[in-house]
Design an enzyme around this catalytic site. Sequence first.
Site, mmCIF file in Angstrom:
data_model
loop_
_atom_site.group_PDB
_atom_site.id
_atom_site.type_symbol
_atom_site.label_atom_id
_atom_site.label_comp_id
_atom_site.label_asym_id
_atom_site.label_seq_id
_atom_site.Cartn_x
_atom_site.Cartn_y
_atom_site.Cartn_z
ATOM 1 N N ASP A 1 0.862 -1.178 0.000
ATOM 2 C CA ASP A 1 0.000 0.000 0.000
ATOM 3 C C ASP A 1 0.908 1.241 0.000
ATOM 4 O O ASP A 1 1.791 1.342 -0.835
ATOM 5 C CB ASP A 1 -0.959 -0.060 1.189
ATOM 6 C CG ASP A 1 -1.949 1.096 1.237
ATOM 7 O OD1 ASP A 1 -2.940 1.049 0.480
ATOM 8 O OD2 ASP A 1 -1.730 2.040 2.017
ATOM 9 N N HIS B 1 -6.958 -6.231 -1.350
ATOM 10 C CA HIS B 1 -5.909 -5.232 -1.163
ATOM 11 C C HIS B 1 -4.854 -5.615 -0.136
ATOM 12 O O HIS B 1 -3.706 -5.183 -0.226
ATOM 13 C CB HIS B 1 -6.558 -3.908 -0.747
ATOM 14 C CG HIS B 1 -5.584 -2.799 -0.559
ATOM 15 N ND1 HIS B 1 -4.801 -2.325 -1.601
ATOM 16 C CD2 HIS B 1 -5.234 -2.071 0.545
ATOM 17 C CE1 HIS B 1 -4.025 -1.357 -1.143
ATOM 18 N NE2 HIS B 1 -4.265 -1.182 0.149
#
Length: 316
Positions: free
Chosen positions: A94, A293
């Site tokens: 991320d 994610h």
Amino acid sequence: MIDVNGIQLHIAEQGEGPLVLLLHGFPESWHSWRHQFGPLAEAGFRVVAPDQRGYGGSDHPEDVADYSILHLVGDVVGLIRALGEERAFVVGHDWGAPVAWHTALLRPDVVRGVAGLSVPPPFRGGQPPLRTMRERFGGRFYWNYFEEPGVAEAEFTADTRTTLRKLLYSASGDAPGAGRPEQALVDPERGWLTDAADPEVLPAWLTEEDLDRLTESFAPGFTGALNWYRNLDRNWELTAPWQGAVVSPPALYVYGDRDLVPAFPGTPELIDKLPELMPNLRRKPLVLPGCGHWTQLERPDEVNEALLGFLTELRD
């Protein structure tokens, strides 16, 4: 606690050998790498994961400008030196991925190899990213929701544990409709969390204890973490000297096929071109089926296998 560039960073550490730095993203902490410590340390690496500035037990500078990409890369370089090393492998997920990629871009002399999870390498666009998204989505893209100081903070701190549970679950491969090519848009009047998916039972990769621990790490609030987003246009300005530069150290990129980040505008086309754009990409981008994610949490075994293969090859 390690003194780096005038602030203190909290780190977790395990193992001996070549240094591997693991950089977390939003909204996470060093603990997001809990499944990587053991396997990497057992394979002969010194594994260090900091709470990055503005997170957890590390310092939270007050000035928004103290969260620019140059500060974040400076923290990585300073941490390598503070740990008594000259070079390191740098791995990020991320927001940690852009920090890792930019460290390799700006200071390739200290990076033995770089790996990014979810977010691909940075290739500077033609105009500031916050402005780009504001124009494209009428100010409803989540980056723009984060821009106004105090707005997202107020929503997120009303119930920190619920906030984190919803953010983690709704961006995972387990959420309803995961993988659909939709953008992360927010109605400013309703906020982010109103329509975010909330699980009746936590997915297997997230325990109640994990959530408790993450909630505790956000006791100081979300401002430091959100300040990273508030520097996106400033970062675009600061990195102008590297326009057209490439990430030269050996590289690995891994993402899930249900992750919305690789579907951001222009990103699928970028990923397709990575083998051409990155001279030292060691394999085609690794796509993990069914993964959302939270790459290293949702698919720890596959991520560990990829990282160990990459790191061991470069070490040997």
